[in-house]
Design an enzyme around this catalytic site. Structure first.
Site, PDB file in Angstrom:
ATOM      1  N   LEU A 124       0.841  -1.202   0.000  1.00  0.00           N
ATOM      2  CA  LEU A 124       0.000   0.000   0.000  1.00  0.00           C
ATOM      3  C   LEU A 124       0.878   1.256   0.000  1.00  0.00           C
ATOM      4  O   LEU A 124       0.660   2.180  -0.776  1.00  0.00           O
ATOM      5  CB  LEU A 124      -0.909  -0.038   1.250  1.00  0.00           C
ATOM      6  CG  LEU A 124      -1.917   1.087   1.426  1.00  0.00           C
ATOM      7  CD1 LEU A 124      -2.914   1.122   0.269  1.00  0.00           C
ATOM      8  CD2 LEU A 124      -2.671   0.925   2.753  1.00  0.00           C
ATOM      9  N   GLY A 130       2.032   7.541   3.045  1.00  0.00           N
ATOM     10  CA  GLY A 130       2.154   6.576   4.135  1.00  0.00           C
ATOM     11  C   GLY A 130       0.854   6.549   4.908  1.00  0.00           C
ATOM     12  O   GLY A 130      -0.083   5.825   4.552  1.00  0.00           O
ATOM     13  N   SER A 131       0.754   7.410   5.926  1.00  0.00           N
ATOM     14  CA  SER A 131      -0.502   7.494   6.694  1.00  0.00           C
ATOM     15  C   SER A 131      -1.653   7.915   5.777  1.00  0.00           C
ATOM     16  O   SER A 131      -2.776   7.441   5.914  1.00  0.00           O
ATOM     17  CB  SER A 131      -0.358   8.514   7.832  1.00  0.00           C
ATOM     18  OG  SER A 131       0.738   8.165   8.656  1.00  0.00           O
ATOM     19  N   GLN A 338      16.426  -1.876  31.304  1.00  0.00           N
ATOM     20  CA  GLN A 338      16.901  -1.193  32.514  1.00  0.00           C
ATOM     21  C   GLN A 338      17.199  -2.205  33.626  1.00  0.00           C
ATOM     22  O   GLN A 338      18.174  -2.063  34.359  1.00  0.00           O
ATOM     23  CB  GLN A 338      15.831  -0.183  32.967  1.00  0.00           C
ATOM     24  CG  GLN A 338      16.304   0.788  34.031  1.00  0.00           C
ATOM     25  CD  GLN A 338      17.286   1.817  33.474  1.00  0.00           C
ATOM     26  OE1 GLN A 338      17.417   1.992  32.263  1.00  0.00           O
ATOM     27  NE2 GLN A 338      18.010   2.477  34.367  1.00  0.00           N
ATOM     28  N   GLY A 342      23.734  -2.394  32.464  1.00  0.00           N
ATOM     29  CA  GLY A 342      24.611  -2.253  31.295  1.00  0.00           C
ATOM     30  C   GLY A 342      24.590  -3.464  30.387  1.00  0.00           C
ATOM     31  O   GLY A 342      24.766  -3.357  29.175  1.00  0.00           O
ATOM     32  N   GLU A 365       1.340  -0.807   9.717  1.00  0.00           N
ATOM     33  CA  GLU A 365      -0.122  -1.046   9.723  1.00  0.00           C
ATOM     34  C   GLU A 365      -0.839   0.083  10.463  1.00  0.00           C
ATOM     35  O   GLU A 365      -1.822  -0.135  11.185  1.00  0.00           O
ATOM     36  CB  GLU A 365      -0.442  -2.439  10.287  1.00  0.00           C
ATOM     37  CG  GLU A 365       0.283  -3.511   9.462  1.00  0.00           C
ATOM     38  CD  GLU A 365      -0.422  -4.834   9.320  1.00  0.00           C
ATOM     39  OE1 GLU A 365      -1.593  -4.941   9.733  1.00  0.00           O
ATOM     40  OE2 GLU A 365       0.202  -5.757   8.772  1.00  0.00           O
ATOM     41  N   THR A 367       0.381   4.127  12.107  1.00  0.00           N
ATOM     42  CA  THR A 367       1.134   4.604  13.277  1.00  0.00           C
ATOM     43  C   THR A 367       0.194   4.770  14.472  1.00  0.00           C
ATOM     44  O   THR A 367      -1.034   4.729  14.326  1.00  0.00           O
ATOM     45  CB  THR A 367       1.772   5.981  12.965  1.00  0.00           C
ATOM     46  OG1 THR A 367       0.693   6.906  12.713  1.00  0.00           O
ATOM     47  CG2 THR A 367       2.703   5.927  11.771  1.00  0.00           C
TER      48      THR A 367
END
Ligand SMILES: Cc1cc2nc3c(=O)[nH]c(=O)nc-3n(C[C@H](O)[C@H](O)[C@H](O)COP(=O)(O)OP(=O)(O)OC[C@H]3O[C@@H](n4cnc5c(N)ncnc54)[C@H](O)[C@@H]3O)c2cc1C
Length: 382
Positions: A124, A130-131, A338, A342, A365, A367
């Site tokens: 599409l 896009g949107s 988190q 690290g 599909e 935003t």
């Protein structure tokens, strides 16, 4: 607890969970190489997963949308790149052909989505649409009995694995007052004359999932390439996206579940200040919030699936599920990272990959902004 899911549905999802657990040692390599292994797609065909939503009369499993959501959750928990490929193939592509295909098209096309030789694609998006998908510029003109298509479709999942692509192009001129006028869905074989693929996109995450452009340069397809009616393609796209959003919600849920499980296991093991970090309230509350959001997201997705299975309107509910689940996946992957400190930032640990993969779920599909527009429109119109 999954109240909308019965025993059989949970068993099917459990079988997929067991199968996908075996994939773990292969994922890092496939992500590095940027491709889904052909034998994995083949096995999914053998398992019936690729045709799970296709009616038994068309050779599929005839499973419910609830099963579809549970299976996709399992695939995504194991490997998000695989889950999005299956979601597109078995959700939006197969679903559009089941709903809108003629008997001949269903007999010709559906086996190719189920046999494990590839994965179908849905085109599409374009560079300038896009949107605002209705403003697409790809064109289709009649040529004798067939059609000639021109244009370039952008960011097409599964393009390199696809035997054919459901492609949206406009027949006739665009109309200012009816932006979707003339938009028509075509089945475009990837080996048709004038069809080529652009190079695979280099993505932040979902690297084993193919995302390529579909290039149409005087592409020739037959009269039997039209899916549904000429000029009714935009409705086909929107209906396909409604169902597809349940798949993306389920993908997001699988991602969130996978990282929460890993974060809990890690927090039990990792010791700081003389105690496992799971004893710290900051860690426990983070896990509690993450798990609550995960369960809420799953309930929303299963509600949308349940409504769809009963033939009830579910557009708003699918958008709510996709919006909440995808934003949950993003938040929860960062929370889990988190917890790993690290180590979570290092490639060696999988949370880093899940966090990158989750980022796409609020984009494709529709935003998050588009989902809010769909939900708000339904509220105001009510
Ligand atoms: C990994 C990946 C796979 C994809 N696979 C496919 C595929 O298989 N087939 C396919 O057709 N497409 C696919 N896409 C494309 C995807 O659907 C689009 O990227 C998406 O619809 C957004 O369009 P865009 O990228 O052009 O952003 P734009 O539409 O340009 O949006 C840019 C920003 O503006 C916001 N925005 C736009 N309009 C409004 C508005 N009216 N109000 C408020 N905010 C607004 C958007 O939410 C976004 O934040 C894929 C994309 C990705 C990243």
């Amino acid at each position: 607890m999954r109240p909308e899911a019965g025993q059989t549905e949970r068993e099917l999802a459990g079988a997929v969970r067991d199968w996908s657990a075996e994939l773990a040692p292969r994922i890092a390599d496939a992500e590095r190489q940027g491709a889904l292994p052909a034998d994995v797609i083949h096995d999914l065909g053998e398992l019936g997963v690729l045709g799970m939503g296709i009616p038994e009369s068309d050779g599929g499993l005839g499973a419910s949308t609830v099963v579809f959501a549970l299976v996709l959750e399992e695939l995504a928990a194991a490997w998000p790149s695989l889950a999005v490929g299956v979601s597109v193939n078995s959700g939006i592509v197969a679903g559009s052909i089941v709903r809108h295909g003629t008997r001949e098209q269903r007999a010709r096309l559906l086996p190719r989505l189920m046999d494990g030789s590839g994965l179908g694609a849905f085109a599409l998006t374009e560079a300038t649409s896009g949107s605002d998908a209705a403003s697409l510029r790809a064109t289709a003109h009649r040529d004798g009995d067939g059609w000639v298509l021109n244009g370039r479709k952008q960011f097409i999942t599964n393009a390199k694995y696809a035997p054919f692509v459901i492609t949206f192009a406009r027949v006739g001129a665009a109309e200012e007052q009816r932006p979707h006028a003339g938009v028509t869905a075509f089945i475009v074989p990837t080996d048709a004359p004038g069809v080529s693929l652009g190079p695979s996109e280099q993505k932040m995450g979902l690297r084993a999932s193919d995302t390529s452009a579909l290039v149409l340069e005087d592409a020739q397809v037959g009269a039997d390439a039209v899916l549904g009616e000429i000029g009714r393609g935009f409705g086909i796209a929107l209906a396909g996206l409604d169902g597809g959003r349940i798949g993306i919600a389920a993908q997001s849920i699988g991602i969130a579940r996978a990282v929460i499980e890993r974060a809990i296991a890690y927090a039990r093991e990792r010791r700081q200040f003389g105690t496992p970090i799971v004893e710290f309230e900051a860690i426990r509350f983070s896990l509690a919030r993450a798990r609550t959001d995960l369960d809420a997201a799953r309930m929303l997705a299963l509600r949308a699936a349940w409504l769809r299975d009963r033939g009830c309107p579910f557009t708003r509910e699918a958008s709510m599920a996709k919006l909440f689940a995808s934003e949950t996946a993003q938040r929860v992957t960062y929370q889990a990272l988190q917890v790993f400190g690290g180590y979570g930032y290092m490639r060696e640990y999988e949370v880093e990959r899940y966090a990158r993969d989750a980022r796409a779920t609020t984009l494709y599909e529709g935003t998050s902004e588009v989902q809010r527009m769909v939900i708000a429109r339904s509220l105001v119109a009510a």
